[in-house]
Design a protein around this motif. Structure first.
Motif, PDB file in Angstrom:
ATOM      1  N   ASP A   1       0.819  -1.215   0.000  1.00  0.00           N
ATOM      2  CA  ASP A   1       0.000   0.000   0.000  1.00  0.00           C
ATOM      3  C   ASP A   1       0.851   1.264   0.000  1.00  0.00           C
ATOM      4  O   ASP A   1       0.497   2.255  -0.634  1.00  0.00           O
ATOM      5  CB  ASP A   1      -0.932   0.012   1.220  1.00  0.00           C
ATOM      6  CG  ASP A   1      -2.119  -0.923   1.046  1.00  0.00           C
ATOM      7  OD1 ASP A   1      -2.428  -1.282  -0.106  1.00  0.00           O
ATOM      8  OD2 ASP A   1      -2.730  -1.304   2.063  1.00  0.00           O
ATOM      9  N   ALA A   2       1.964   1.249   0.699  1.00  0.00           N
ATOM     10  CA  ALA A   2       2.801   2.447   0.798  1.00  0.00           C
ATOM     11  C   ALA A   2       3.840   2.541  -0.315  1.00  0.00           C
ATOM     12  O   ALA A   2       4.422   3.609  -0.515  1.00  0.00           O
ATOM     13  CB  ALA A   2       3.505   2.473   2.155  1.00  0.00           C
ATOM     14  N   ASP A   3       4.064   1.451  -1.032  1.00  0.00           N
ATOM     15  CA  ASP A   3       5.140   1.405  -2.032  1.00  0.00           C
ATOM     16  C   ASP A   3       4.609   0.779  -3.320  1.00  0.00           C
ATOM     17  O   ASP A   3       4.476  -0.444  -3.422  1.00  0.00           O
ATOM     18  CB  ASP A   3       6.321   0.563  -1.519  1.00  0.00           C
ATOM     19  CG  ASP A   3       6.772   0.960  -0.119  1.00  0.00           C
ATOM     20  OD1 ASP A   3       6.668   2.150   0.217  1.00  0.00           O
ATOM     21  OD2 ASP A   3       7.210   0.068   0.629  1.00  0.00           O
ATOM     22  N   HIS A   4       4.308   1.624  -4.291  1.00  0.00           N
ATOM     23  CA  HIS A   4       3.799   1.158  -5.583  1.00  0.00           C
ATOM     24  C   HIS A   4       3.884   2.331  -6.551  1.00  0.00           C
ATOM     25  O   HIS A   4       4.497   3.356  -6.239  1.00  0.00           O
ATOM     26  CB  HIS A   4       2.356   0.649  -5.461  1.00  0.00           C
ATOM     27  CG  HIS A   4       1.398   1.676  -4.939  1.00  0.00           C
ATOM     28  ND1 HIS A   4       1.041   1.777  -3.605  1.00  0.00           N
ATOM     29  CD2 HIS A   4       0.730   2.682  -5.559  1.00  0.00           C
ATOM     30  CE1 HIS A   4       0.203   2.773  -3.437  1.00  0.00           C
ATOM     31  NE2 HIS A   4       0.000   3.348  -4.614  1.00  0.00           N
ATOM     32  N   THR A   5       3.259   2.213  -7.726  1.00  0.00           N
ATOM     33  CA  THR A   5       3.175   3.335  -8.655  1.00  0.00           C
ATOM     34  C   THR A   5       1.785   3.938  -8.595  1.00  0.00           C
ATOM     35  O   THR A   5       0.794   3.267  -8.884  1.00  0.00           O
ATOM     36  CB  THR A   5       3.501   2.898 -10.094  1.00  0.00           C
ATOM     37  OG1 THR A   5       4.862   2.442 -10.142  1.00  0.00           O
ATOM     38  CG2 THR A   5       3.347   4.061 -11.057  1.00  0.00           C
TER      39      THR A   5
END
Length: 384
Positions: free
Chosen positions: A131-135
């Motif tokens: 949830d905190a690390d994506h595009t």
């Protein structure tokens, strides 16, 4: 020790093409990260030169500020590592040919400009998406394998997968929107969830995806507890992938070839579709109850005895019917009164060059006229 030496040599060779200041690493010339080389960017990257022939690692690191990649030209990296708690924002497309590691922070692309995206080429891979690390924005994939887009909206990962119908090397681009499709924030127009083919009963107003691509594929959508799937159906088997057709100006049923999970988390896979025929994709559900007419949204008339004809179940409840099929340009290619599930991909329409002409692979649209019910309309796909 060898990696450090390699990095120093790369920068030294091309130092005349760079300007390194306190706020940005500015490339005007021809920069290359050689195999096993490692370059860490702790400041913004401005690329106005050539920065594409890379084989090593490019890392983006800043624990205190947001970083930006901008410039006139697209950089293309081999391996990328992102550790930017305040995000890495792209103002130019950025390519990755091998591997991306989401260590910490999101990669942001502007939703108002789908021409700026994170570009996975040659079946590039990634890890670390949460949830905190994506595009947050648009991701493009160039390859010939199934691909799951590491996309989300704000601090919310919501992946979507493409499962191409064949092994042709092609490109698909996608973004996820956690918003009401009736009022898109960046896409042109609106996708009225009160307009849908009669076999559907309700369309999600919580979220949607934008998927661009020309070649046929199945699409897998996901949901979580914020999707409120229980408002759409009380049984997962009633769920359908749905797409908004600009030709019909309504949401159409794109099928449910498989599903898994619970009401709080799961996924659903469509039948074969052509993404560019639909302005938005989301999840809906079909009508329930006895006597319902069910239209299957894909046929493959190749003689294997499986899905060889366009099947509409329940027509016995409305025998005085008429089926009309159009191609994507609105040209009638088939018409039959009292339809008997016999359409096998051959045309008998006004534009037919010869009787029983086989129609090409692609998306088609149908109108089913019913004497005692509302007419049905939707899209289906012919594959061979």
């Amino acid at each position: 020790m060898n990696k450090c030496k390699t990095t120093y040599i790369v920068i030294a060779i091309f130092i005349n093409s760079l300007v390194i200041g306190q706020e940005a690493f500015h490339n005007f010339g021809n920069v290359q990260i050689h195999e096993e080389g490692q370059v860490g960017f702790h400041i913004d990257l401005i690329n106005n030169g050539s920065f594409t022939n890379n084989l090593g690692l490019a890392g983006f690191y800043n624990q205190n500020n947001q970083l930006f990649i901008s410039g006139a030209n697209q950089p293309v990296f081999f391996d990328v590592e992102v550790d930017t708690p305040f995000d890495l924002t792209l103002e130019v497309p950025v390519g990755i040919t091998n591997f991306l590691d989401y260590v910490n922070g999101r990669i942001i692309t502007p939703r108002t400009d789908p021409g700026i995206f994170l570009d996975f080429t040659n079946n590039g891979l990634y890890q670390g998406e949460i949830d905190a690390d994506h595009t947050d924005g648009y991701v493009n994939n160039n390859g010939d394998l199934d691909f799951t887009f590491p996309i989300g909206d704000d601090f919310r990962l919501r992946t979507m997968s493409v499962l191409p119908a064949d092994n042709t090397f092609t490109s698909y681009k996608a973004a996820y929107f956690f918003e009401d499709p009736n009022d898109p924030s960046t896409l042109i127009g609106s996708f009225n969830t009160d307009l849908f083919q009669n076999s559907l009963s309700i369309i999600s107003t919580k979220e949607y995806w934008d998927l661009d691509g020309t070649l046929p594929t199945r699409v897998r959508l996901t949901w979580d507890e914020q999707s409120d799937i229980e408002l759409l159906a009380d049984d997962l088997s009633f769920l359908r992938v749905v797409g908004f057709s600009p030709v019909l100006n309504r949401w159409v049923n794109l099928g449910n070839s498989s599903f898994s999970g619970t009401m709080n988390q799961g996924d659903i896979t469509s039948d074969i579709i052509e993404p560019n025929q639909f302005s938005a994709l989301t999840i809906g559900s079909v009508l329930r109850g006895n006597g319902a007419i069910t239209v299957y949204t894909a046929i493959s008339p190749n003689g294997d005895g499986i899905n060889d004809t366009f099947v509409i179940e329940g027509l016995e409840t409305s025998p005085n019917n008429e089926l009309i099929i159009f191609n994507r340009w609105g040209v009638e290619v088939f018409r039959k009164r009292n339809y008997d599930n016999s359409f096998d991909g051959r045309s008998n329409g006004r534009a037919t060059i010869r009787e029983d002409e086989q129609l090409p692979v692609g998306t088609y649209y149908y109108v089913l006229k019913l004497e005692d019910q509302k007419d049905l309309a939707g899209a289906f796909y012919i594959n061979r």
